[in-house]
Design a protein around this motif. Structure first.
Motif, PDB file in Angstrom:
ATOM      1  N   VAL A   1       0.850  -1.199   0.000  1.00 34.21           N
ATOM      2  CA  VAL A   1       0.000   0.000   0.000  1.00 34.21           C
ATOM      3  C   VAL A   1       0.886   1.250   0.000  1.00 34.21           C
ATOM      4  CG1 VAL A   1      -1.741   1.307   1.274  1.00 34.21           C
ATOM      5  CG2 VAL A   1      -1.854  -1.186   1.236  1.00 34.21           C
ATOM      6  N   LEU A   2       1.859   1.294   0.891  1.00 29.63           N
ATOM      7  CA  LEU A   2       2.726   2.474   0.963  1.00 29.63           C
ATOM      8  C   LEU A   2       3.598   2.591  -0.285  1.00 29.63           C
ATOM      9  CD1 LEU A   2       3.795   2.481   4.742  1.00 29.63           C
ATOM     10  CD2 LEU A   2       2.114   3.964   3.616  1.00 29.63           C
ATOM     11  N   ARG A   3       4.098   1.465  -0.763  1.00 28.52           N
ATOM     12  CA  ARG A   3       4.949   1.526  -1.966  1.00 28.52           C
ATOM     13  C   ARG A   3       4.159   2.038  -3.169  1.00 28.52           C
ATOM     14  NH1 ARG A   3       7.644  -3.206  -0.146  1.00 28.52           N
ATOM     15  NH2 ARG A   3       6.206  -4.480  -1.321  1.00 28.52           N
TER      16      ARG A   3
ATOM     17  N   GLY B   1      -1.687  11.101   1.869  1.00 26.54           N
ATOM     18  CA  GLY B   1      -2.061  10.139   2.904  1.00 26.54           C
ATOM     19  C   GLY B   1      -0.985   9.227   3.461  1.00 26.54           C
ATOM     20  N   TYR B   2       0.275   9.442   3.069  1.00 34.12           N
ATOM     21  CA  TYR B   2       1.311   8.516   3.565  1.00 34.12           C
ATOM     22  C   TYR B   2       1.403   8.554   5.090  1.00 34.12           C
ATOM     23  CZ  TYR B   2       5.675   5.801   3.459  1.00 34.12           C
ATOM     24  OH  TYR B   2       6.629   4.828   3.621  1.00 34.12           O
TER      25      TYR B   2
ATOM     26  N   TYR C   1      -6.369   5.243  -0.718  1.00 31.74           N
ATOM     27  CA  TYR C   1      -5.366   4.384  -0.060  1.00 31.74           C
ATOM     28  C   TYR C   1      -5.776   4.041   1.373  1.00 31.74           C
ATOM     29  CZ  TYR C   1      -2.343   4.226  -4.049  1.00 31.74           C
ATOM     30  OH  TYR C   1      -1.844   3.953  -5.300  1.00 31.74           O
ATOM     31  N   TRP C   2      -6.500   4.933   2.045  1.00 29.56           N
ATOM     32  CA  TRP C   2      -7.019   4.578   3.382  1.00 29.56           C
ATOM     33  C   TRP C   2      -7.968   3.389   3.255  1.00 29.56           C
ATOM     34  CZ3 TRP C   2      -8.702  10.280   4.768  1.00 29.56           C
ATOM     35  CH2 TRP C   2      -7.549  11.046   4.986  1.00 29.56           C
ATOM     36  N   GLN C   3      -8.782   3.455   2.200  1.00 23.33           N
ATOM     37  CA  GLN C   3      -9.730   2.351   1.942  1.00 23.33           C
ATOM     38  C   GLN C   3      -8.964   1.056   1.725  1.00 23.33           C
ATOM     39  OE1 GLN C   3     -13.225   3.054   1.469  1.00 23.33           O
ATOM     40  NE2 GLN C   3     -13.503   0.848   1.518  1.00 23.33           N
ATOM     41  N   ARG C   4      -7.967   1.141   0.876  1.00 18.08           N
ATOM     42  CA  ARG C   4      -7.196  -0.070   0.537  1.00 18.08           C
ATOM     43  C   ARG C   4      -6.482  -0.622   1.769  1.00 18.08           C
ATOM     44  NH1 ARG C   4      -2.390  -0.231  -3.902  1.00 18.08           N
ATOM     45  NH2 ARG C   4      -1.525  -2.144  -3.026  1.00 18.08           N
ATOM     46  N   ALA C   5      -6.047   0.263   2.658  1.00 21.00           N
ATOM     47  CA  ALA C   5      -5.342  -0.166   3.877  1.00 21.00           C
ATOM     48  C   ALA C   5      -6.316  -0.607   4.968  1.00 21.00           C
ATOM     49  CB  ALA C   5      -4.461   0.977   4.394  1.00 21.00           C
TER      50      ALA C   5
END
Ligand SMILES: C[S@@+](CC[C@H](N)C(=O)[O-])C[C@H]1O[C@@H](n2cnc3c(N)ncnc32)[C@H](O)[C@@H]1O
Length: 215
Positions: free
Chosen positions: A22-24, A70-71, A102-106
């Motif tokens: 996710v972060l990458r 969002g990191y 990305y919050w959703q994905r995490a």
């Protein structure tokens, strides 16, 4: 200004807890989608540092000033318990729309409350009770003195405020550097160093990171 030489920088990055997919992917999408602004994103080691600090504080109630894509909010929110909350302040609907995906994905969307408004308005509207466990300040530098004051009064004893970019690429020690952001960051640095409400340390992490813990 590189505080750490490039070879040591690569070495220390290789010796932090590894970033997940996710972060990458977020780093890559930010680079492509935001072009010149991508340098605003915190680095991998700083993100790992935030995650550790949030866990060490045992934070449940966190605030972030400056979301971008969002990191850092992911690094903070994933260290909160399942019923923890991160109040995430920004003014950019465009950049935070990436963050929200990305919050959703995490799996963190339920934990993060995004407020799109000048952060000083959001912070001033919070109740005055000292219930904040952890705060990260990484937005417009001229706002730092106000953000610090609004947050430190609401920090519970033992709570922690982290401020990014406190060295301004070395401009804090250059007397000819006098733009509004330089002046504001020097002012908040001086305020915190003299503030009897907190214990503090300024670290040479990236562009300088201050930790201030409420007594
Ligand atoms: C350095 S970036 C934050 C980087 C982020 N912490 C990360 O890890 O990617 C600064 C952010 O502050 C936001 N910002 C600027 N002025 C603001 C204000 N007055 N209130 C809230 N956010 C603001 C910008 O929109 C930008 O997204």
């Amino acid at each position: 200004m590189d505080i750490v030489n490039p070879a040591l920088n690569e070495y220390l990055l290789a010796h932090c807890t590894a970033a997940d997919d996710v972060l990458r992917d977020l780093v890559e999408e930010t680079r492509v989608a935001t072009a010149g602004a991508a340098g605003m994103q915190i680095s991998h080691d700083e993100g790992a540092f935030l995650t550790l600090l949030v866990r060490l504080v045992g934070a449940r109630n966190a605030v972030e000033v400056g979301v971008f894509t969002g990191y850092s909010s992911i690094c903070i929110a994933r260290a909160l318990p399942a019923d923890g909350r991160l109040l995430a302040c920004d003014v950019s609907a465009e950049w935070t729309s990436i963050a929200q995906r990305y919050w959703q994905r995490a799996g963190l969307s339920e934990r993060i409350d995004l407020r799109l408004a000048p952060a000083v308005e959001t912070l001033r509207a919070l109740p005055g009770d000292p219930v904040i466990d952890f705060a990260f300040i990484d937005a417009d530098k001229t706002g730092y003195p106000q953000y610090y004051e609004e947050l430190v009064t609401r920090l519970r004893p033992g709570g922690l405020i982290v401020l990014d970019n406190v060295l301004r690429s070395g401009r804090v020690v250059d007397p000819s550097a006098q733009d509004a952001a330089d002046v504001a960051v020097r002012a908040v640095n001086d305020t915190i160093a003299a503030d009897e409400r907190v214990d503090t340390v300024m670290l040479p992490v990236r562009d300088g990171v201050t930790l201030a813990r409420r007594r």
